[in-house]
Design an enzyme around this catalytic site. Sequence first.
Site, PDB file in Angstrom:
ATOM      1  N   TYR A 125      -9.271   5.978   6.933  1.00  0.00           N
ATOM      2  CA  TYR A 125      -9.499   6.219   8.291  1.00  0.00           C
ATOM      3  C   TYR A 125     -10.561   7.319   8.514  1.00  0.00           C
ATOM      4  O   TYR A 125     -10.237   8.514   8.063  1.00  0.00           O
ATOM      5  CB  TYR A 125      -8.059   7.009   8.908  1.00  0.00           C
ATOM      6  CG  TYR A 125      -7.070   5.762   9.208  1.00  0.00           C
ATOM      7  CD1 TYR A 125      -6.757   5.278  10.613  1.00  0.00           C
ATOM      8  CD2 TYR A 125      -6.248   5.000   8.313  1.00  0.00           C
ATOM      9  CE1 TYR A 125      -6.013   4.420  10.833  1.00  0.00           C
ATOM     10  CE2 TYR A 125      -5.205   4.164   8.375  1.00  0.00           C
ATOM     11  CZ  TYR A 125      -5.084   3.781   9.830  1.00  0.00           C
ATOM     12  OH  TYR A 125      -4.396   2.776  10.026  1.00  0.00           O
ATOM     13  N   PRO A 149      -4.331   1.101  18.518  1.00  0.00           N
ATOM     14  CA  PRO A 149      -3.871   0.483  17.068  1.00  0.00           C
ATOM     15  C   PRO A 149      -4.060   1.516  16.039  1.00  0.00           C
ATOM     16  O   PRO A 149      -3.825   1.177  14.960  1.00  0.00           O
ATOM     17  CB  PRO A 149      -5.044  -0.478  17.003  1.00  0.00           C
ATOM     18  CG  PRO A 149      -5.863  -0.079  18.025  1.00  0.00           C
ATOM     19  CD  PRO A 149      -5.506   0.518  19.009  1.00  0.00           C
ATOM     20  N   HIS A 173       0.782  -1.037   0.057  1.00  0.00           N
ATOM     21  CA  HIS A 173       0.128  -0.149  -0.106  1.00  0.00           C
ATOM     22  C   HIS A 173       0.863   1.170  -0.091  1.00  0.00           C
ATOM     23  O   HIS A 173       1.743   1.362   0.847  1.00  0.00           O
ATOM     24  CB  HIS A 173      -0.902  -0.075   1.278  1.00  0.00           C
ATOM     25  CG  HIS A 173      -2.158  -0.894   1.082  1.00  0.00           C
ATOM     26  ND1 HIS A 173      -3.360  -0.701   1.732  1.00  0.00           N
ATOM     27  CD2 HIS A 173      -2.357  -1.792   0.300  1.00  0.00           C
ATOM     28  CE1 HIS A 173      -4.125  -1.362   1.503  1.00  0.00           C
ATOM     29  NE2 HIS A 173      -3.664  -2.340   0.645  1.00  0.00           N
ATOM     30  N   LYS A 180       1.024   0.140  15.076  1.00  0.00           N
ATOM     31  CA  LYS A 180       2.622   0.126  15.568  1.00  0.00           C
ATOM     32  C   LYS A 180       2.870  -1.065  16.266  1.00  0.00           C
ATOM     33  O   LYS A 180       3.879  -1.296  16.465  1.00  0.00           O
ATOM     34  CB  LYS A 180       2.970   1.622  16.308  1.00  0.00           C
ATOM     35  CG  LYS A 180       2.996   2.860  15.525  1.00  0.00           C
ATOM     36  CD  LYS A 180       4.232   2.733  14.644  1.00  0.00           C
ATOM     37  CE  LYS A 180       4.164   3.617  13.495  1.00  0.00           C
ATOM     38  NZ  LYS A 180       3.725   3.151  12.327  1.00  0.00           N
ATOM     39  N   TYR A 198       3.927   6.795   9.904  1.00  0.00           N
ATOM     40  CA  TYR A 198       3.152   5.837   9.609  1.00  0.00           C
ATOM     41  C   TYR A 198       3.833   4.675   9.112  1.00  0.00           C
ATOM     42  O   TYR A 198       3.908   3.344   9.439  1.00  0.00           O
ATOM     43  CB  TYR A 198       1.837   6.002   8.607  1.00  0.00           C
ATOM     44  CG  TYR A 198       0.889   5.059   8.506  1.00  0.00           C
ATOM     45  CD1 TYR A 198      -0.312   4.930   9.514  1.00  0.00           C
ATOM     46  CD2 TYR A 198       0.857   3.745   7.690  1.00  0.00           C
ATOM     47  CE1 TYR A 198      -1.231   4.404   9.306  1.00  0.00           C
ATOM     48  CE2 TYR A 198      -0.120   3.031   7.544  1.00  0.00           C
ATOM     49  CZ  TYR A 198      -1.407   3.167   8.422  1.00  0.00           C
ATOM     50  OH  TYR A 198      -2.378   2.378   8.174  1.00  0.00           O
TER      51      TYR A 198
END
Length: 399
Positions: free
Chosen positions: A209, A301, A81, A305, A393
Amino acid sequence: MAPNGSHIAHSTRVAIVGAGPAGLLLGQLLTVAGIDNIVIEQRGPDYVLGRIRAGILESVTVDALTRAGVDARLHAEGLVHHGIELSYNGSRHHIDFQALIGRSVTVYGQTEVTRDLMAARQASGMPIVYEAHDVSLHDFDTARPKVRYRKDGVTHEVACDYIAGCDGFHGVSRASVPETSKRIFERIYPFGWLGILSETPPVADELIYASHERGFALCSMRSKTRSRYYVQVPSCEKVEDWSDARFWDELRSRLDPEAAEALVTGASIEKSIAPLRSFVCEPMRFGRLFLAGDAAHIVPPTGAKGLNLAASDVLYLADGLIGLYQNDDARELDAYSEKCLRRVWKAERFSWWMTSLLHRFPDADDFAHRIQQAELDYLVGSEAACKSLAENYVGLPCE
């Protein structure tokens, strides 16, 4: 077979407590380096594989699995991704990691990582003990620590040079350390994630998100045919109160119109509520005992990580032990806790920030909501802010 009530002594270099991905990865890295080790797990293999957890792998984690020789299926089946989608106020905004920093993440479920590591452990012939009861750690403040456990009515004692505590937040390893020797930092959030796994195609090519007045939502995936979805719920919620239909309706209400229209629903094959907390134990070394992964730290979450921090812990610890045994050099091992904690706290910060940015807090007022909206507006409109998100990220480099 030893009679019940008997005592069997064993000896190894490194005793690893916990057969989750952290313990198995450490065992594999040590095995590849020719260092004897044993893995001791209180649960059975089916229980270990049944844990539905993370699915986003940083490049550091992919590199660690490659180094351990367990990357074939990951590279064949993992989904690369190049970014994520942020959704708020009814529209979506793409954060393009590849364009911003030239790096990406890989979607490959923790269950599959564990399965690959289990297969490698079995192929190596190195010992692994499942359903080890009454595991206890002894003398880790001396030069010859020990791990004791019961198996089929027989008591076993493993003498070793070092113990790696990879047995999770509720495990025996951290609990074995005197309270006066450790310092705990913790924040418990007033909500959890209600998640389902379904045999349905993902609603989008990348993760979504979503920040919404009803609460946070996440559209994730495990493969091109298996999806993982979450909605924020109060801490008091019970999973049995959520039918599949209620979940899908709630998820759809928090998505932008295009995603809501494209959402494919189906029967859940797993449903659970995960509480959210930030947690760190300092230090991460106590004599000959080293904590790694969830035994030492927990992150919400939101920042993806947890598994990745465990992998970086294990890399630091493996390099330290390899340096000691192969080169008689203890410097990396002695620096283990300090190096891990620098990385841990950066991940804690990012995970806290993502959680604060996207969730609705029950005590937040209208001012707090406006600040949250302004933060989202600034983020999607600033290349510098997007680059910071992307760097964190995708994963900061191991020092």
